[in-house]
Scaffold this active site. Structure first.
Site, PDB file in Angstrom:
ATOM      1  N   LEU A 165     -17.791  -5.708  -0.961  1.00 34.65           N
ATOM      2  CA  LEU A 165     -18.638  -5.984   0.211  1.00 34.65           C
ATOM      3  C   LEU A 165     -20.113  -6.027  -0.221  1.00 34.65           C
ATOM      4  O   LEU A 165     -20.943  -5.267   0.257  1.00 34.65           O
ATOM      5  CB  LEU A 165     -18.412  -4.920   1.287  1.00 34.65           C
ATOM      6  CG  LEU A 165     -18.853  -5.287   2.708  1.00 34.65           C
ATOM      7  CD1 LEU A 165     -17.934  -6.354   3.295  1.00 34.65           C
ATOM      8  CD2 LEU A 165     -18.869  -4.063   3.622  1.00 34.65           C
ATOM      9  N   SER A 187     -14.423  -1.410  -2.025  1.00 34.95           N
ATOM     10  CA  SER A 187     -15.628  -1.620  -2.818  1.00 34.95           C
ATOM     11  C   SER A 187     -15.741  -0.445  -3.781  1.00 34.95           C
ATOM     12  O   SER A 187     -15.029   0.546  -3.617  1.00 34.95           O
ATOM     13  CB  SER A 187     -16.823  -1.659  -1.857  1.00 34.95           C
ATOM     14  OG  SER A 187     -17.889  -2.408  -2.388  1.00 34.95           O
ATOM     15  N   VAL A 243     -13.124 -16.388  -4.311  1.00 37.76           N
ATOM     16  CA  VAL A 243     -14.390 -17.065  -4.624  1.00 37.76           C
ATOM     17  C   VAL A 243     -15.192 -16.228  -5.626  1.00 37.76           C
ATOM     18  O   VAL A 243     -16.392 -16.438  -5.783  1.00 37.76           O
ATOM     19  CB  VAL A 243     -15.245 -17.305  -3.353  1.00 37.76           C
ATOM     20  CG1 VAL A 243     -14.598 -18.338  -2.450  1.00 37.76           C
ATOM     21  CG2 VAL A 243     -15.519 -16.006  -2.606  1.00 37.76           C
ATOM     22  N   ARG A 245     -14.174 -14.436  -9.447  1.00 36.17           N
ATOM     23  CA  ARG A 245     -13.873 -14.981 -10.766  1.00 36.17           C
ATOM     24  C   ARG A 245     -12.360 -14.997 -10.923  1.00 36.17           C
ATOM     25  O   ARG A 245     -11.662 -14.112 -10.406  1.00 36.17           O
ATOM     26  CB  ARG A 245     -14.515 -14.137 -11.876  1.00 36.17           C
ATOM     27  CG  ARG A 245     -16.019 -14.287 -12.006  1.00 36.17           C
ATOM     28  CD  ARG A 245     -16.444 -15.674 -12.501  1.00 36.17           C
ATOM     29  NE  ARG A 245     -17.882 -15.854 -12.587  1.00 36.17           N
ATOM     30  CZ  ARG A 245     -18.650 -16.355 -11.599  1.00 36.17           C
ATOM     31  NH1 ARG A 245     -18.098 -16.710 -10.452  1.00 36.17           N
ATOM     32  NH2 ARG A 245     -19.952 -16.510 -11.787  1.00 36.17           N
ATOM     33  N   GLU A 274     -10.737 -21.881 -16.658  1.00 37.10           N
ATOM     34  CA  GLU A 274     -11.348 -23.110 -16.120  1.00 37.10           C
ATOM     35  C   GLU A 274     -11.733 -24.050 -17.256  1.00 37.10           C
ATOM     36  O   GLU A 274     -12.161 -23.571 -18.308  1.00 37.10           O
ATOM     37  CB  GLU A 274     -12.588 -22.743 -15.296  1.00 37.10           C
ATOM     38  CG  GLU A 274     -12.226 -21.879 -14.104  1.00 37.10           C
ATOM     39  CD  GLU A 274     -13.443 -21.428 -13.287  1.00 37.10           C
ATOM     40  OE1 GLU A 274     -14.557 -21.894 -13.563  1.00 37.10           O
ATOM     41  OE2 GLU A 274     -13.251 -20.603 -12.379  1.00 37.10           O
ATOM     42  N   HIS A 292     -14.306 -24.715  -8.734  1.00 36.68           N
ATOM     43  CA  HIS A 292     -15.412 -23.754  -8.838  1.00 36.68           C
ATOM     44  C   HIS A 292     -16.679 -24.351  -8.223  1.00 36.68           C
ATOM     45  O   HIS A 292     -17.741 -24.389  -8.856  1.00 36.68           O
ATOM     46  CB  HIS A 292     -15.656 -23.345 -10.294  1.00 36.68           C
ATOM     47  CG  HIS A 292     -16.399 -22.032 -10.416  1.00 36.68           C
ATOM     48  ND1 HIS A 292     -16.222 -21.152 -11.456  1.00 36.68           N
ATOM     49  CD2 HIS A 292     -17.316 -21.439  -9.598  1.00 36.68           C
ATOM     50  CE1 HIS A 292     -17.003 -20.096 -11.297  1.00 36.68           C
ATOM     51  NE2 HIS A 292     -17.679 -20.248 -10.171  1.00 36.68           N
TER      52      HIS A 292
END
Lengths: 329, 329
Positions: A165, A187, A243, A245, A274, A292
């Site tokens: 967060l 978190s 969103v 890694r 990637e 990405h």
């Protein structure tokens, strides 16, 4: 290793660019007006040979996920004092080696946070309400043939677990609240001012959630945090949006769970390797895969370019960095 | 033409279904437990012949956009007193003829409003941030070949014009505010309690907006409201999202403007001639087309089925309808 305070700043200091990130290419003149750009990517030499031949006195380098600052690269840059990344995450930088050598690091701060949060929510709506699936259905000419279009999942009232967060996660939460979702989070530590329910670990969060949205940094603690157990706890209707890694998810396990129907759907912007995306996902309907691109807007790149330049100017003027990386990753 | 107050309600009153909407099929037992269902769609007879043979005493009919209640259908149902639609819009019902004959009409109220608002925002994010476009890019294997993925448009700070600030439009506005958009609207009349800027007409709204989201009912006043002039005022980067009814847009003009690049992108859930979608749009990247599915969730259909049944029970018990259509469309 701090810049020399007694030396007047050079009028056109050198800036090394290994490979040009979009933040650089959207406004290259902004950089070339201020810096002498050493373009490793324009040279016929290998990166190693180029650095040996041209970059031995370079103090600053611009990087991104496509041009990682590895121990090898650092070894080839003996005079390096400053790494500025055109990104929010810095997992492509060998931070331990930078610390050891006293090389300072800056990133772009939170200029992309709203844009990434928009795409996180866009991916969640897309997977749950089958937007790109519906687009394929219509473009494939199937609508006039069958009205048996599969139903989506209502967002209102759903329990959405946010993993991390921070700048992005808190913006995702604001958007989800506006959609009537029930937001919880996990978190590194509880956020005392947050109105949302804190879970001490991701497994419990997954058990109590209809979807997880991953917004955390990639660290040794978060690598493969979303493993088989977490996915099984999320369950057959559960949705994962990533969103952050790619390596925050155990991607091989994710593919297995999706192929076997152990989780309900995924919206991915990032991947372990990637630009390679597991091809097993391409045949599935409840999958949305982005390149990405969650930070890819012209406006955002222009803003980020200003932040990168401001950090470089601060570095060369021996002033405090604008958006330094200070936490011990 | 009111139901006879002196007659005790029949234990299994007849309900005519011309064609079963999803609101009916998701929970058919809910209906068959309470009503004797006359299934026109199960008969080998034409609708006209079926109605003549089986439905002369039917008082109530369930309809949707796929089974319009036209003047012809009404002529075949001399005893009809009640039309209940499984939808939010009632433009598929000949309201003038219903009024003339004293036939009452109910719709499902606002059970779908949040779901439609979610998809409206999902379409806006998708078109502006190229989500289904990115999905096609990745699935097509282009990411490893080129990193020249086209940039999207940032949502934060964009001026979004909402056409029709009713149940759906106001929910769209809430979501857009959470994304940092600047919301304005046009509506039949100004909403005194709304914090958003009112425009007296759609042309001025389009001139001052980066995107329009259509959330209004289809009426004689709104038919082809989004014409060539409005699109030219919106401009080459402008985006249109339509979750209302197809004919609110002059679709032939929309296709021309998109093909010629006169507007920037469209996200469409509805069309003038459903289930037919103009094929010229299929070749364009900045287009997202859904099969009128913005209300398509299992949860929403279950809720709507309860509202439809409650209206039918109220009608047969001579009680006030739950969600009557009262405004003079």
């Amino acid at each position: 290793m701090d810049p020399d305070h007694n030396q007047s700043p050079p009028s056109n200091p050198q800036l090394l660019v290994l490979r040009p990130p979009p933040v650089f290419t959207v406004n290259e003149q902004l950089f070339s007006n201020r810096f002498q750009i050493l373009k490793a990517y324009d040279s016929p030499l290998s990166t190693h040979d180029f650095l040996q031949a041209e970059a031995q006195s370079v103090k600053a380098v611009l990087c991104s996920g496509m041009s990682p600052i590895t121990a090898d690269v650092l070894r080839d840059l003996p005079a390096l004092q400053f790494v500025v990344s055109a990104t929010t995450g810095v997992n492509h930088i060998d931070m331990a080696e930078c610390r050891r050598r006293g090389i300072r690091v800056a990133k772009v701060g939170d200029v992309f946070s709203d844009d990434v949060a928009d795409v996180a929510v866009g991916l969640l709506v897309d997977v749950m309400r089958r937007i790109s699936g519906g687009d394929k259905f219509v473009r494939g000419g199937r609508w006039p043939v069958t009205d048996q279009y599969s139903l989506g999942l209502k967002l209102g009232g759903k329990r959405i677990g946010i993993v991390g967060l921070g700048n992005i996660g808190s913006r995702v939460a604001t958007r989800l609240v506006a959609m009537g979702c029930i937001v919880s989070y996990t978190s590194r530590q509880i956020k005392p001012n947050s109105p949302f329910t804190f879970y001490p670990n991701v497994l419990q969060l997954a058990s109590d959630s209809d979807a997880l949205i991953l917004c955390c940094a990639l660290t040794n603690d978060t690598r493969h945090m979303i493993n088989n157990k977490v996915m099984m706890a999320l369950g057959k209707k559960g949705v994962i949006v990533n969103v952050s890694r790619g390596a925050v998810i155990d991607e091989a396990e994710l593919v297995k769970c999706m192929v076997n129907g152990e989780i309900g759907g995924v919206g991915l912007d990032v991947y372990e390797n990637e630009p390679n995306v597991p091809k097993e996902l391409f045949g599935l309907e409840n999958v949305v895969v982005l390149p990405h691109s969650s930070a890819f807007t012209n406006e955002g790149f222009q803003d980020a370019a200003q932040v990168v330049v401001a950090n470089l100017e601060a570095f060369f003027a021996s002033k405090p960095l604008i958006t330094p990386v200070t936490n011990d990753f």
